[in-house]
Design a protein around this motif. Structure first.
Motif, mmCIF file in Angstrom:
data_model
loop_
_atom_site.group_PDB
_atom_site.id
_atom_site.type_symbol
_atom_site.label_atom_id
_atom_site.label_comp_id
_atom_site.label_asym_id
_atom_site.label_seq_id
_atom_site.Cartn_x
_atom_site.Cartn_y
_atom_site.Cartn_z
ATOM 1 N N LEU A 286 67.701 68.015 60.255
ATOM 2 C CA LEU A 286 69.292 68.462 60.291
ATOM 3 C C LEU A 286 69.438 69.687 61.441
ATOM 4 N N ALA A 287 68.441 70.446 61.640
ATOM 5 C CA ALA A 287 68.401 71.473 62.766
ATOM 6 C C ALA A 287 68.210 70.583 63.985
ATOM 7 N N LEU A 288 67.332 69.643 64.175
ATOM 8 C CA LEU A 288 66.977 69.051 65.303
ATOM 9 C C LEU A 288 68.264 68.365 65.751
ATOM 10 N N LYS A 289 68.874 67.543 64.754
ATOM 11 C CA LYS A 289 70.364 67.053 65.154
ATOM 12 C C LYS A 289 71.419 67.837 65.573
ATOM 13 N N GLN A 290 71.256 68.964 65.007
ATOM 14 C CA GLN A 290 72.168 69.937 65.621
ATOM 15 C C GLN A 290 72.031 70.422 66.956
ATOM 16 N N ASP A 291 70.832 70.562 67.114
ATOM 17 C CA ASP A 291 70.203 71.043 68.731
ATOM 18 C C ASP A 291 70.721 69.972 69.615
ATOM 19 N N LEU A 292 70.280 68.499 69.209
ATOM 20 C CA LEU A 292 70.537 67.331 69.935
ATOM 21 C C LEU A 292 72.180 67.332 70.458
ATOM 22 N N LEU A 293 73.061 67.670 69.209
ATOM 23 C CA LEU A 293 74.553 67.380 69.628
ATOM 24 C C LEU A 293 75.045 68.436 70.470
ATOM 25 N N GLU A 294 74.523 69.774 70.595
ATOM 26 C CA GLU A 294 74.643 70.728 71.301
ATOM 27 C C GLU A 294 74.194 70.398 72.984
ATOM 28 N N THR A 295 72.989 70.223 73.018
ATOM 29 C CA THR A 295 72.508 69.515 74.101
ATOM 30 C C THR A 295 73.218 68.408 74.764
ATOM 31 N N PHE A 296 73.596 67.330 73.924
ATOM 32 C CA PHE A 296 74.549 66.416 74.454
ATOM 33 C C PHE A 296 75.723 66.814 74.986
ATOM 34 N N ALA A 297 76.362 67.736 74.341
ATOM 35 C CA ALA A 297 77.647 68.282 74.838
ATOM 36 C C ALA A 297 77.368 69.291 76.116
ATOM 37 N N SER A 298 76.423 69.989 76.284
ATOM 38 C CA SER A 298 76.031 70.435 77.540
ATOM 39 C C SER A 298 76.049 69.306 78.595
ATOM 40 N N GLU A 299 75.301 68.493 78.210
ATOM 41 C CA GLU A 299 74.898 67.407 79.360
ATOM 42 C C GLU A 299 76.225 66.640 79.898
#
Length: 404
Positions: free
Chosen positions: A176-189
């Protein structure tokens, strides 16, 4: 047509490339970097009109405070006009030099468009990778939920301990923590991607559902010799040649024509031929650069500049050849790695099926289950990363070469 060529140059390997093509078209139209280079090129073209001119016409007016006396009367004032003309062919040489500089700036546009298309592809592949990784995490979370249900049932039947359930839950929290990090990185990209398109917000950006590695590789032609980055050096060299031709013309004399008019007042009480007749004097002048040290220095500077350009071109050509060789190697390596990860994933799926069947008949070691899940996640992440590296390498190859 130039924009269409750039789009087609980069999009052969998409399962559904229409969205990406439209993004590239949008970027080529709106990106401020491209606009900057286009405006610079227009400016350089306009300079050809600036150099296509002759020196200013000189006008003069002089009034005789102490009026000189001549036989036919006193001189009152003097009007003069003079126009200098450069040596034959000088203006043409200036135009050729200005056009040569404009040709260099034109290559800047071609380079910038290639780089922009490459950056869009790289950001696009990053978005796709992040999206797929997020899907992989969701898939593994669902798998862990199944394992958690199985573990709780095993606890009730005395076949497992609560510690094993807690380990599964901790693993869920990690994902779940990894998923949140991926979502934030996706928004940044997405923000990075939208800025390449010169959009104010990242809304409406989407990526294709599937990217695939072609079964057969397309041959890469050694076309670096016609790459815009190297052509630019050729045009820079040509501009220096034009600069030297202009320098030789500037060493030639300048020819001037002029006219002086002097107003003369009649002498009173005298009868003279041409009494009070004004003076009109045509003139021809020549401006000779006797001290031409600066022109000799300019010649030397041009020779050094040409040698520098040759060295710069060779240096950049070596760099591009290295990048191309490295990209070809990375692409082949990514293909091999991708194939290996696919095989590993198949094996983990088979092992998963074995564990599920084992659960139906006997006790199951949930520590082994977690190890298997961790391996599966690792292989899936490695697979999508290999896919990303493949297309990143392909983007570099697309930037550097053409395909047949």
């Amino acid at each position: 047509m130039k924009n269409i060529a750039i789009i087609l140059f980069f999009t052969f390997h998409l399962a559904s490339g229409q969205d990406l093509q439209s993004y590239i078209s949008e970027a080529l139209e709106n990106n401020p970097t491209i606009q900057k280079f286009e405006l610079k090129h227009e400016l350089m073209q306009e300079k050809t009109n600036e150099v296509n001119s002759i020196p200013n016409t000189e006008f003069g007016l002089g009034y005789f405070v102490s009026k000189p006396e001549t036989r036919v009367g006193e001189q009152d004032f003097k009007l003069s006009a003079k126009q200098m003309f450069p040596w034959f062919g000088t203006i043409t040489s200036r135009e050729h030099y200005a056009n040569a500089l404009a040709a260099v700036s034109y290559e800047d546009i071609a380079i910038a468009k290639r780089k922009l298309a490459s950056e869009i592809h790289q950001s696009y592949y990053n978005l796709y990778t992040l999206k797929e990784k997020n899907s992989i995490v969701d898939e593994n979370l669902e798998l862990l939920k199944v394992y958690e249900t199985m573990a709780l049932a095993s606890v009730e039947s005395g076949k497992a301990t609560m510690v094993q359930v807690l380990r599964i839950q901790m693993r869920e929290n990690e994902l779940l923590a990894l998923k949140q990090d991926l979502l934030e990185t996706f928004a940044s990209e997405k923000t990075v991607f939208s800025k390449l398109l010169n959009r104010n917000h990242p809304d409406g950006i989407s990526v294709v559902d599937t990217l695939f590695i072609p079964k057969e590789e397309m041959d890469v032609l050694d076309s670096l010799s016609i790459h815009p980055e190297l052509i630019k050096f050729d045009k820079m060299y040509a501009s220096v040649e034009k600069s030297e031709l202009l320098n030789q013309k500037d060493k030639a004399p300048m020819i001037g024509v002029g006219l002086d008019y002097i107003s003369v007042t009649e002498r009173p009480n005298m009868t003279l031929a041409d009494n009070g007749k004004d003076i009109l004097m045509p003139m021809l002048t020549v401006s000779i650069p006797i001290f031409n040290k600066k022109y000799n220095s300019k010649t030397k500077q041009n020779e050094l500049a040409q040698q520098e350009i040759i060295s710069q071109k060779k240096e950049r050509q070596n760099e591009l050849e290295t990048l191309l060789s490295k990209a070809v190697h990375e692409k082949a390596s990514a293909r091999i790695n991708y194939k290996m990860q696919v095989e590993n994933i198949i094996k983990t799926k088979n092992a998963e099926e074995i564990l599920i069947k084992k659960y139906e008949t006997e006790n199951i070691d949930f520590y082994e289950v977690l190890d298997l899940q961790e391996l599966q996640l690792k292989f899936q992440m490695n697979q999508i990363e290999a896919l990303r590296k493949y297309f990143m390498a392909q983007t570099t190859i697309d930037y550097l070469s053409v395909k047949k």
